[in-house]
Write an enzyme that holds these catalytic residues in place. Sequence first.
Site, mmCIF file in Angstrom:
data_model
loop_
_atom_site.group_PDB
_atom_site.id
_atom_site.type_symbol
_atom_site.label_atom_id
_atom_site.label_comp_id
_atom_site.label_asym_id
_atom_site.label_seq_id
_atom_site.Cartn_x
_atom_site.Cartn_y
_atom_site.Cartn_z
ATOM 1 N N LYS A 15 0.961 -1.230 0.019
ATOM 2 C CA LYS A 15 0.048 0.078 -0.075
ATOM 3 C C LYS A 15 0.910 1.028 -0.150
ATOM 4 O O LYS A 15 0.707 2.070 0.786
ATOM 5 C CB LYS A 15 -0.893 -0.154 1.145
ATOM 6 N N ASP B 8 -1.326 -11.436 6.002
ATOM 7 C CA ASP B 8 -2.255 -12.148 6.861
ATOM 8 C C ASP B 8 -3.651 -12.016 6.157
ATOM 9 O O ASP B 8 -4.509 -13.016 6.092
ATOM 10 C CB ASP B 8 -2.433 -11.615 8.382
#
Length: 413
Positions: free
Chosen positions: A225, A300
């Site tokens: 990101k 995750d």
Amino acid sequence: MFQKIKPPEGGEFIKVEGGKLVVPPNPIVPYIEGDGIGPEVVNAARKMVDAAVETSYKGERKIVWWKVYAGIEAEPIYGTLLPEDTLNAIKTARVALKGPMTTPIGSGWRSVNVALRQLLDLYANIRPVKYIKGIPAPHKYADKVDIIIFRENTEDVYAGIEWKYDSPEAAKIREFLKKEFNIQLREDSGIGLKPISRFATRRIMRAALNWAIEYNRKRVTVMHKGNIMKYTEGYFKIWAFELAKEEFGDKVVFEEELQGGEVPEGKILVNDRIADNMFNQIITRPWDYDVIVTPNLNGDYLSDAAAALVGGLGIAPGANVGDNIGMFEPIHGSAPKYAGKNVANPTATALSAAIMLDYIGWHEAADLLRKGIEETIASHKVTQDIARHLGIEPLSTTEFTEEVIKNIKRLGT
């Protein structure tokens, strides 16, 4: 070295020589049963592994299992959830099989899973996601999903650097930020730090590229990101590309170099995707993704989402690997409401053990274990988590394990 456990007789420890594992025919392998359904799925997986090894090598090789303790089971014995005995056992043995562990939310102890990874420097969390025929997957393109996620395991928000909103430390940090940088935080703000280093980024990218080369993978995609978190996730992408160019320049080609052209024969494509777009694309075009490298938190999220595409966490294996050391575990939780009921699906744990067998070079046994599981599921002999979607009678954990072992022995003859 060990206070309340001792290595089992009849086995030898794996050694490291010249930077590589040297595996005896009878390696000692510690196992942690874990919490909740952990004891059931771990012991089922061990039986399947034993059958695959015996069938593949006709008695010439054998795993000598060594029970060690962590989590809820360890506390009454050691007074701690993660005893030094267990850490020393895994360091000495070089590999371990681990069941799921319980992690409280919002209070209580920090994750034993995370502590093990950090204390043993198991920096690469490797999560393969691949469809198994017979699983009632919700996704239209489930059979086209074949992804390996390399999740950096030691940094990001999982480093655990945080302060409760009403703590004196949080107050000091809010005051410091206001005074030194003119950053104003609300007085009821909890605070966490997100460290991402060049060192950790380069080594997870190195591990992913080495895996891609060894297993003939075609693409390595860096997920980040970085458009928002420019100096953490943005530099994760920059440092990953830097490593690829410096150490693998003769083996890779970058997407921007192709200008829409084909990847040259024998080259691995290296590209990147913004995290939110990555979630979109593994659903709409999963065939475009092969090996994905991510910071800790992204990995995750992504691995659980990818597992959903092919049928859920019950079939999702994982590995935590460092330099010549590895711990292998399912990515699902401890599911305490099913503990002791003999209904849990041991597939994810058994597939994690198959990665362990590959890790020590016992590829024949690893392949046979996977084939035994796939054959069993394809014949609709499954546990309750899958059977309820098929509208059929489920097998118990024990019955499913027995069916897999039958198929292992049949396929191995």
